[in-house]
Scaffold this active site. Structure first.
Site, PDB file in Angstrom:
ATOM      1  N   TYR A 142       0.917  -1.304  -0.023  1.00 18.77           N
ATOM      2  CA  TYR A 142       0.045  -0.216  -0.108  1.00 18.77           C
ATOM      3  C   TYR A 142       0.817   1.604  -0.286  1.00 18.77           C
ATOM      4  O   TYR A 142       2.194   1.457   0.811  1.00 18.77           O
ATOM      5  CB  TYR A 142      -0.813  -0.183   1.364  1.00 18.77           C
ATOM      6  CG  TYR A 142      -1.589   1.145   1.664  1.00 18.77           C
ATOM      7  CD1 TYR A 142      -3.027   1.825   0.488  1.00 18.77           C
ATOM      8  CD2 TYR A 142      -1.458   1.885   1.788  1.00 18.77           C
ATOM      9  CE1 TYR A 142      -3.948   2.234   0.547  1.00 18.77           C
ATOM     10  CE2 TYR A 142      -2.436   3.260   2.604  1.00 18.77           C
ATOM     11  CZ  TYR A 142      -3.144   3.335   1.342  1.00 18.77           C
ATOM     12  OH  TYR A 142      -3.913   4.455   1.995  1.00 18.77           O
ATOM     13  N   ASP A 237       8.912   3.010  -0.317  1.00 18.09           N
ATOM     14  CA  ASP A 237       8.550   3.493  -0.001  1.00 18.09           C
ATOM     15  C   ASP A 237       8.272   3.051   1.909  1.00 18.09           C
ATOM     16  O   ASP A 237       8.542   2.319   2.386  1.00 18.09           O
ATOM     17  CB  ASP A 237       7.060   3.060  -0.284  1.00 18.09           C
ATOM     18  CG  ASP A 237       5.593   3.548   0.641  1.00 18.09           C
ATOM     19  OD1 ASP A 237       6.368   4.478   1.408  1.00 18.09           O
ATOM     20  OD2 ASP A 237       4.740   3.656   0.144  1.00 18.09           O
ATOM     21  N   LYS A 265       4.462   9.949   8.307  1.00 14.11           N
ATOM     22  CA  LYS A 265       4.601   9.328  10.192  1.00 14.11           C
ATOM     23  C   LYS A 265       5.071   9.762  10.397  1.00 14.11           C
ATOM     24  O   LYS A 265       5.599  10.683  11.543  1.00 14.11           O
ATOM     25  CB  LYS A 265       4.364   7.723   9.252  1.00 14.11           C
ATOM     26  CG  LYS A 265       2.940   6.847   8.820  1.00 14.11           C
ATOM     27  CD  LYS A 265       2.664   5.823   8.837  1.00 14.11           C
ATOM     28  CE  LYS A 265       1.218   5.582   8.127  1.00 14.11           C
ATOM     29  NZ  LYS A 265       1.099   4.748   7.136  1.00 14.11           N
TER      30      LYS A 265
END
Ligand SMILES: *Cc1c(COP(=O)(O)O)cnc(C)c1O
Length: 425
Positions: A142, A237, A265
């Site tokens: 994702y 990522d 994050k």
């Protein structure tokens, strides 16, 4: 204070599904979500007054625990000077210096407002730089919810049974080549089938969005070499793994140098932030130097960067990774012991403060093996833990996260609850 039940009733009338991000709705584990009033350390306090030991950590950012006094103080100090300027500010330079210091592959970096923006912009940059249109991604990875990347995606997209979203034109989807993870032959075949057309490979070097899955030995090295051979850029990522698996992310642990890296994050300290960076020659293709456009009204926001800088400085000072790994090991060891005693097949992949429990006899190494795990049993396990005061990710296909604040009584209590929940299944 209104109860979770009454808030959820009101929310469902006004917000689709009652939530602003789908996995929060508890659809895959059943039941209704609780609303959180406050959070501190390893604990969430619900509006109903329950205290829960939290293994979600706001989906990764809270590596120092919730509402850390030093991050709060950094935000308060920045707030004295204003909330947003729309001009360059000093925090941007300090943040860029910290990122470049810990990620040697990143020579230049651009800040944005979410992980989704980071991956979307990195893909555009790779396409602009290589002048190629197609990209390779892996089933179950994702990378946020931009159109090119929401194809066979993990996380909430998968939890809700729609790894391919409606609303994505088939013409876009054709530019995204989706391959199985951990399968080098599939990469070779994709390059052979699309000669000179692949702009980049993007992947989660350790997958966190279909549960926690690690690459086979040599796999990341293979991906790196294939990209170099075929003139495609390699994008790691590390929105989830950056500063969590190590200060320099998975690329530090696995000694791989990607061309571009996406972050988010943890680097926002709990406020909305993303970043992407890498080779200077590639990054200089971005506006205003180059032809690839990318921008943001609130990019480099002083409050978010003050929070992120405080978070990264603490990681630099404390180097908590050995401690976090020990905490992670404690949880999976307790879970595996309980499952063995019960005769229940369980896989518990773990590195550092990320791990997952998959109820399956088969080692989990890609999307099909993750999907073969017993998600229904996970739902029962989730609710048994919640009843015992432990909050897990509300889906069988998400990684769990730990913080330094879990050390001590919280982790011991959580292990007891998890073990007795397994016993009750
Ligand atoms: C969370 C996540 C994203 C998306 O970040 P948002 O801030 O939610 O947009 C992208 N990639 C990975 C690996 C993630 O874990």
């Amino acid at each position: 204070m209104p109860s979770s039940a009454s808030l959820f009733t009101r929310a469902q009338q006004l917000i689709p599904g009652g939530v602003n991000s789908p996995v929060r709705a508890f659809r895959s584990v059943g039941g209704a979500p609780f609303f959180t009033r406050s959070a501190r350390g390893a604990t969430l306090t619900t509006v109903d007054g329950r205290e829960l030991i939290d293994f979600v950590c706001t989906w990764g950012p809270a590596i120092h625990g919730h509402n850390h006094p030093r991050i709060r103080a950094a935000i308060a100090a920045a707030l004295e000077h204003g909330t947003s300027f729309g001009t360059p500010n000093p925090y941007e330079v300090e943040m860029a210096e910290l990122i470049v210091k810990f990620f040697p592959s990143i020579r230049k970096v651009r800040m944005c407002n979410s992980g989704t923006e980071a991956t979307m912009s990195a893909i555009r940059l790779a396409r602009g730089f290589t002048q190629r249109d197609k990209i390779i991604k892996f089933a179950g990875c994702y990378h946020g919810h931009s159109d090119s990347l929401l194809i066979k995606a993990g996380s909430g997209a998968l939890t809700h049974g729609h790894p391919d979203s409606a609303g994505i034109p088939a013409a876009f989807a054709r530019e995204t080549v989706v391959l199985p993870y951990n399968d080098p032959a599939a990469i070779a075949a994709a390059f052979a089938a699309n000669p000179g057309q692949i702009a980049c490979i993007i992947l989660e070097p350790y997958i966190g969005n279909i549960g926690f899955i690690k690459p086979d030995a040599g796999y990341l090295q293979y991906v790196r070499e294939a990209c170099t051979t075929h003139g495609a850029l390699l994008i790691f990522d590390e929105v989830m793994t950056g500063f969590r698996q190590a200060r320099g992310g998975v690329q530090e642990l696995e000694k791989i140098t990607p061309d571009l890296t996406c972050l988010g994050k943890i680097i926002g300290g709990g406020l909305p932030v993303g970043a992407f960076g890498g080779r200077a020659d590639v990054m200089d293709y971005l506006a205003p130097l180059g032809p690839v456009y990318q921008a943001g009204t609130l990019s480099g926001n002083p409050l978010a960067l003050a929070a992120g800088i405080a978070s990264l400085q603490m990681l630099e000072e404390l180097n908590p990774y050995a401690k976090l790994d020990a905490l992670g090991r404690q949880v999976v060891t307790a879970a595996l012991a309980a499952a063995t005693a019960k005769g229940l097949p369980l896989q518990a992949p773990q590195t550092g403060s990320m791990f997952s429990l998959f109820f399956t006899p088969t080692p989990v190494r890609d999307m099909p093996t993750a999907l073969a795990s017993d998600a229904k049993l996970f739902g029962k396990f989730f609710h048994a833990c919640l009843a015992g005061g432990v909050y897990l990710p509300p889906s069988a296909y998400e990684a769990w996260f730990l913080s330094t604040a879990h050390e001590g009584a919280a982790i011991d209590r959580a292990c007891e609850v998890i073990a007795s929940a397994i016993k009750s299944l």
